[in-house]
Enzyme design. Structure first.
Site: not given
Length: 297
Positions: A48, A77, A90, A157
């Site tokens: 992550h 991200d 992020h 993402e």
């Protein structure tokens, strides 16, 4: 006692008939024969924002550590600068993870590249601090692909794509430029964003992200709608339970909960039957999986 040849042949014919009947019966049950002998599919480890428990998130240092720890995916991200460059970040602003201030979409890449994206981590996590984390830079998606190529897989993402028109097109152009179609999966809270990518590639794994503020519930109708364009769901671990996981999997979808950092929760998730786990500590997750796979552990 002497056995006649006719009796001998008759006995063999009966045995063959019984064997044929058994095979027909098993096939009539539509059993998955490979599944009878092969172990369950591997549980995916998603680093992550990289191994962000040990290094400043969304930096090359963090991603490098994720690859070194043998995570199946490094999660990125993706956001876009004012001059149209894709970066790993992020938050909508640079405030939390750099020494600067401002919204990503209002800053050029050159401005963002002047920022220190690592010193904050050393101050917040002194136990994992390293001198070379100071002055880490915010990486572009191109730089990440250049650094790791096909040595890993990427969970991309699309962050707030409604704020960044054309972001998916730029992202997918980079995926194709580096020939990484088979090395990426894409997740998003935006159904529109995922459907756009599905139009370009029928095989890329897509994950619909969901956030729950209370114990998670999901209808069969919603699962059917998601299954029309995505391969799976990502949901916040602390709001789901085993029955939620079962329902998602019964609908033919994968389930990758986020973000699971304590080993007791990792163990629970694995026992529930999740297909992958997002974690800041991929080495801890791999340790849990190994222990559960070892009957003598």
């Amino acid at each position: 006692m002497k056995i006649s040849r006719g009796y001998f042949y008759a006995l063999h014919l009966m045995l063959l008939a019984a064997l044929a009947g058994s095979i027909y019966f098993l096939f009539s049950l539509r059993l998955d024969f490979p599944g009878l002998f092969l172990p369950d599919e591997k549980i995916m480890t998603i680093a992550h924002r990289g191994s962000s428990g040990y290094a400043p998130e969304s930096t090359l240092a963090s991603y490098r550590l994720g690859v070194k720890m043998k995570a199946d995916y490094i999660e990125i991200d993706v956001q876009m600068t004012a001059d149209g460059e894709l970066i790993a970040m992020h938050d909508k602003t640079v405030d939390r993870t750099t020494n600067g201030t401002g919204r990503v979409k209002s800053m050029t890449l050159a401005q963002i590249k002047t920022l220190d994206a690592g010193s904050w981590f050393n101050e917040k996590h002194p136990i994992y601090a390293r001198d070379d984390y100071a002055n880490e830079k915010v990486p572009t998606l191109r730089e990440i692909f250049e650094a790791f190529g096909k040595d890993t897989r990427y969970m991309l993402e699309t962050k707030d794509p409604e704020d960044y028109p054309g972001m998916e097109e730029k992202m997918w152009a980079l995926v194709e430029e580096f020939d990484l179609r088979k090395h990426v999966a894409v997740q998003s809270f935006s159904e529109i964003s995922l459907k756009k990518i599905r139009e370009w590639d029928k095989d890329v794994p897509l994950f619909q992200l969901l956030w729950y503020n209370r114990p998670a519930r999901i209808s069969e109708r919603t699962l059917t709608e998601i299954g029309a364009y995505a391969n799976g769901i990502g949901a916040n671990y602390l709001r789901i339970d085993e029955s939620y996981v079962d329902k998602v999997k019964e609908a033919g979808l994968l389930i990758y909960p986020y973000t699971v950092n304590y080993q007791v929760n990792m163990e629970n998730a694995v026992k529930w039957g999740v297909d992958g786990v997002h974690t800041d500590f991929p080495d801890r997750l791999l340790e849990v999986i190994e222990e559960l796979d070892d009957p003598e552990a």
